[in-house]
Design a protein around this motif. Structure first.
Motif, PDB file in Angstrom:
ATOM      1  N   MET A   1       0.980  -1.240  -0.061  1.00 51.87           N
ATOM      2  CA  MET A   1      -0.051   0.031   0.105  1.00 51.87           C
ATOM      3  C   MET A   1       0.965   1.211   0.102  1.00 51.87           C
ATOM      4  O   MET A   1       1.822   1.287   0.593  1.00 51.87           O
ATOM      5  CB  MET A   1      -0.974  -0.068   1.192  1.00 51.87           C
ATOM      6  N   PHE A   2       0.553   2.492  -0.874  1.00 54.06           N
ATOM      7  CA  PHE A   2       1.313   3.386  -0.693  1.00 54.06           C
ATOM      8  C   PHE A   2       0.556   4.765  -0.087  1.00 54.06           C
ATOM      9  O   PHE A   2      -0.728   4.460   0.053  1.00 54.06           O
ATOM     10  CB  PHE A   2       1.409   3.761  -2.238  1.00 54.06           C
ATOM     11  N   CYS A   3       1.407   5.601  -0.102  1.00 49.88           N
ATOM     12  CA  CYS A   3       0.711   6.954   0.590  1.00 49.88           C
ATOM     13  C   CYS A   3      -0.391   7.530  -0.068  1.00 49.88           C
ATOM     14  O   CYS A   3      -1.300   7.847   0.564  1.00 49.88           O
ATOM     15  CB  CYS A   3       1.854   7.846   0.892  1.00 49.88           C
ATOM     16  N   ASP A   4      -0.594   7.542  -1.562  1.00 53.51           N
ATOM     17  CA  ASP A   4      -1.468   8.313  -1.890  1.00 53.51           C
ATOM     18  C   ASP A   4      -2.898   7.342  -1.952  1.00 53.51           C
ATOM     19  O   ASP A   4      -3.614   8.126  -1.843  1.00 53.51           O
ATOM     20  CB  ASP A   4      -1.143   8.578  -3.646  1.00 53.51           C
ATOM     21  N   GLU A   8      -6.236   9.082   0.894  1.00 48.44           N
ATOM     22  CA  GLU A   8      -7.579   9.131   0.719  1.00 48.44           C
ATOM     23  C   GLU A   8      -8.536   8.510   1.695  1.00 48.44           C
ATOM     24  O   GLU A   8      -9.906   9.024   1.674  1.00 48.44           O
ATOM     25  CB  GLU A   8      -7.951   8.313  -0.658  1.00 48.44           C
ATOM     26  N   LEU A   9      -7.990   7.833   2.469  1.00 50.07           N
ATOM     27  CA  LEU A   9      -8.801   7.078   3.469  1.00 50.07           C
ATOM     28  C   LEU A   9      -8.748   7.608   4.817  1.00 50.07           C
ATOM     29  O   LEU A   9      -9.501   7.452   5.703  1.00 50.07           O
ATOM     30  CB  LEU A   9      -8.364   5.677   3.517  1.00 50.07           C
ATOM     31  N   LEU A  10      -7.741   8.610   5.139  1.00 53.92           N
ATOM     32  CA  LEU A  10      -7.460   9.194   6.497  1.00 53.92           C
ATOM     33  C   LEU A  10      -8.699   9.822   7.060  1.00 53.92           C
ATOM     34  O   LEU A  10      -8.945   9.432   8.107  1.00 53.92           O
ATOM     35  CB  LEU A  10      -6.396  10.004   6.460  1.00 53.92           C
ATOM     36  N   GLU A  11      -9.410  10.544   6.117  1.00 54.12           N
ATOM     37  CA  GLU A  11     -10.563  11.498   6.823  1.00 54.12           C
ATOM     38  C   GLU A  11     -11.781  10.551   7.523  1.00 54.12           C
ATOM     39  O   GLU A  11     -12.120  10.521   8.664  1.00 54.12           O
ATOM     40  CB  GLU A  11     -11.010  12.537   5.926  1.00 54.12           C
ATOM     41  N   PRO A  12     -12.308   9.596   6.429  1.00 57.86           N
ATOM     42  CA  PRO A  12     -13.239   8.753   6.905  1.00 57.86           C
ATOM     43  C   PRO A  12     -12.802   7.713   8.095  1.00 57.86           C
ATOM     44  O   PRO A  12     -13.539   7.479   9.017  1.00 57.86           O
ATOM     45  CB  PRO A  12     -13.492   7.936   5.940  1.00 57.86           C
ATOM     46  N   GLY A  23      -4.180  -3.661   5.387  1.00 58.18           N
ATOM     47  CA  GLY A  23      -2.951  -3.084   4.650  1.00 58.18           C
ATOM     48  C   GLY A  23      -2.911  -1.426   5.074  1.00 58.18           C
ATOM     49  O   GLY A  23      -1.681  -1.052   5.328  1.00 58.18           O
ATOM     50  N   VAL A  24      -3.935  -0.773   5.416  1.00 54.01           N
ATOM     51  CA  VAL A  24      -3.849   0.471   5.789  1.00 54.01           C
ATOM     52  C   VAL A  24      -3.165   0.454   7.345  1.00 54.01           C
ATOM     53  O   VAL A  24      -2.221   1.566   7.534  1.00 54.01           O
ATOM     54  CB  VAL A  24      -5.236   0.968   5.805  1.00 54.01           C
ATOM     55  N   GLN A  25      -3.606  -0.337   8.101  1.00 53.50           N
ATOM     56  CA  GLN A  25      -2.922  -0.412   9.622  1.00 53.50           C
ATOM     57  C   GLN A  25      -1.353  -0.558   9.461  1.00 53.50           C
ATOM     58  O   GLN A  25      -0.715  -0.007  10.194  1.00 53.50           O
ATOM     59  CB  GLN A  25      -3.495  -1.495  10.353  1.00 53.50           C
ATOM     60  N   ARG A  26      -1.237  -1.524   8.368  1.00 50.51           N
ATOM     61  CA  ARG A  26       0.469  -1.868   8.492  1.00 50.51           C
ATOM     62  C   ARG A  26       1.319  -0.572   7.796  1.00 50.51           C
ATOM     63  O   ARG A  26       2.341  -0.406   8.356  1.00 50.51           O
ATOM     64  CB  ARG A  26       0.525  -2.919   7.156  1.00 50.51           C
ATOM     65  N   HIS A  27       0.572   0.036   6.784  1.00 54.09           N
ATOM     66  CA  HIS A  27       1.134   1.298   6.311  1.00 54.09           C
ATOM     67  C   HIS A  27       1.452   2.512   7.286  1.00 54.09           C
ATOM     68  O   HIS A  27       2.598   2.905   7.312  1.00 54.09           O
ATOM     69  CB  HIS A  27       0.488   1.886   4.899  1.00 54.09           C
ATOM     70  N   VAL A  28       0.409   2.600   7.956  1.00 53.39           N
ATOM     71  CA  VAL A  28       0.468   3.650   9.041  1.00 53.39           C
ATOM     72  C   VAL A  28       1.302   3.540  10.207  1.00 53.39           C
ATOM     73  O   VAL A  28       1.817   4.389  10.606  1.00 53.39           O
ATOM     74  CB  VAL A  28      -1.166   3.932   9.463  1.00 53.39           C
ATOM     75  N   ALA A  29       1.331   2.219  10.286  1.00 52.46           N
ATOM     76  CA  ALA A  29       2.407   1.916  11.425  1.00 52.46           C
ATOM     77  C   ALA A  29       3.871   2.046  11.007  1.00 52.46           C
ATOM     78  O   ALA A  29       4.580   1.955  11.895  1.00 52.46           O
ATOM     79  CB  ALA A  29       2.080   0.401  11.753  1.00 52.46           C
ATOM     80  N   THR A  30       4.065   2.063   9.720  1.00 49.46           N
ATOM     81  CA  THR A  30       5.487   2.122   9.262  1.00 49.46           C
ATOM     82  C   THR A  30       6.032   3.325   8.416  1.00 49.46           C
ATOM     83  O   THR A  30       6.953   3.626   8.172  1.00 49.46           O
ATOM     84  CB  THR A  30       5.807   0.968   8.121  1.00 49.46           C
ATOM     85  N   ALA A  39      -3.284  11.284  12.670  1.00 50.46           N
ATOM     86  CA  ALA A  39      -3.361  11.715  14.055  1.00 50.46           C
ATOM     87  C   ALA A  39      -3.814  13.282  13.748  1.00 50.46           C
ATOM     88  O   ALA A  39      -4.671  13.546  14.571  1.00 50.46           O
ATOM     89  CB  ALA A  39      -1.982  11.911  14.790  1.00 50.46           C
ATOM     90  N   ALA A  40      -3.569  13.964  12.705  1.00 51.85           N
ATOM     91  CA  ALA A  40      -4.042  15.339  12.676  1.00 51.85           C
ATOM     92  C   ALA A  40      -5.489  15.451  12.438  1.00 51.85           C
ATOM     93  O   ALA A  40      -6.414  16.036  12.742  1.00 51.85           O
ATOM     94  CB  ALA A  40      -3.159  16.110  11.371  1.00 51.85           C
ATOM     95  N   ALA A  41      -5.920  14.481  11.648  1.00 48.82           N
ATOM     96  CA  ALA A  41      -7.320  14.263  10.751  1.00 48.82           C
ATOM     97  C   ALA A  41      -8.043  14.012  12.263  1.00 48.82           C
ATOM     98  O   ALA A  41      -9.163  14.558  12.418  1.00 48.82           O
ATOM     99  CB  ALA A  41      -7.305  13.130   9.867  1.00 48.82           C
TER     100      ALA A  41
END
Length: 71
Positions: A1-4, A8-12, A23-30, A39-41
């Protein structure tokens, strides 16, 4: 999974409207950038939920419906 894809999913996710998949959890963890963005959202969402919502003016609904009918 990539940042872009994650951005797109951070606000929801922050609003609780979307549960992050593995996949999102793994990406955010790394990824420090995406972790800070999430965290800002979440902070923004908390501030919006905590603010006082002003009451609508008297007869707001009836005036609005009358305007709609006229138009």
């Amino acid at each position: 999974m990539f940042c872009d894809q994650v951005v797109e999913l951070l606000e929801p996710i922050a609003a609780g409207d979307l549960a992050p998949d593995e996949g999102v959890q793994r990406h955010v963890a790394t990824c420090a950038h995406c972790a800070e963005a999430l965290a800002a959202a979440r902070r923004v969402d908390q501030l919006l939920r905590a603010r006082e919502v002003p009451a609508p003016p008297a007869q707001f609904t009836s005036r609005t419906l009358a305007r709609i009918r006229r138009d």
